[in-house]
Design an enzyme around this catalytic site. Sequence first.
Site, PDB file in Angstrom:
ATOM      1  N   ILE A  30       0.826  -1.215   0.000  1.00 50.53           N
ATOM      2  CA  ILE A  30       0.000   0.000   0.000  1.00 50.53           C
ATOM      3  C   ILE A  30       0.857   1.260   0.000  1.00 50.53           C
ATOM      4  CG2 ILE A  30      -0.243   0.355   2.497  1.00 50.53           C
ATOM      5  CD1 ILE A  30      -3.274   0.603   2.005  1.00 50.53           C
ATOM      6  N   HIS A  93       6.425 -12.083   5.352  1.00 47.96           N
ATOM      7  CA  HIS A  93       6.208 -11.596   3.982  1.00 47.96           C
ATOM      8  C   HIS A  93       7.535 -11.289   3.317  1.00 47.96           C
ATOM      9  CE1 HIS A  93       5.926  -8.184   6.792  1.00 47.96           C
ATOM     10  NE2 HIS A  93       6.523  -7.453   5.865  1.00 47.96           N
ATOM     11  N   HIS A  95       9.162  -8.891   0.401  1.00 48.68           N
ATOM     12  CA  HIS A  95       8.976  -7.729  -0.475  1.00 48.68           C
ATOM     13  C   HIS A  95       9.640  -8.050  -1.819  1.00 48.68           C
ATOM     14  CE1 HIS A  95       8.001  -4.648   2.744  1.00 48.68           C
ATOM     15  NE2 HIS A  95       8.629  -5.532   3.500  1.00 48.68           N
TER      16      HIS A  95
END
Length: 130
Positions: A30, A93, A95
Amino acid sequence: MSSIFSRIVAGEIPCCKVAEDEKHFAFLDINPVAKGHTLVIPKREVDYIYDLSDEELAALHIFAKKVAEAIKKTIPCRKVGQAVVGLEVPHAHIHLIPINKESDMYFDKEHLQLPIDELSQIANQIAANF
Ligand code: 5GP
């Protein structure tokens, strides 16, 4: 309580989805450091990526490789860089960031403010190349 990323996977929080399989999910960050900055997660909620089993870690990276290939087809770049930080969101996560130079991976610079329409268009293009 579920992590914000588990809530994204469940569809409770909107996102710009890029790809999904049974055990993994990929969506645009985001607050991207570059156009096409994507987060790749295991659906199973684990905070620290190295707490995943060997099999889960390998499968996450194999899924991330396919996502990186789709990003590279979509966003002109020299390479797709990979980073694991994980200090903000306690759900493992990776990136994936399109890069032309090392500083394109820096997280401490000003992040892009992309309109939701543009993010959505980028996600759809990456998804089409997945
Ligand atoms: P880290 O935990 O690796 O330090 O950073 C977490 C990343 O998740 C940040 O780059 C941040 O912009 C992104 N992020 C945090 N909350 C959301 C969200 O609700 N949706 C999306 N798409 N990305 C998020």
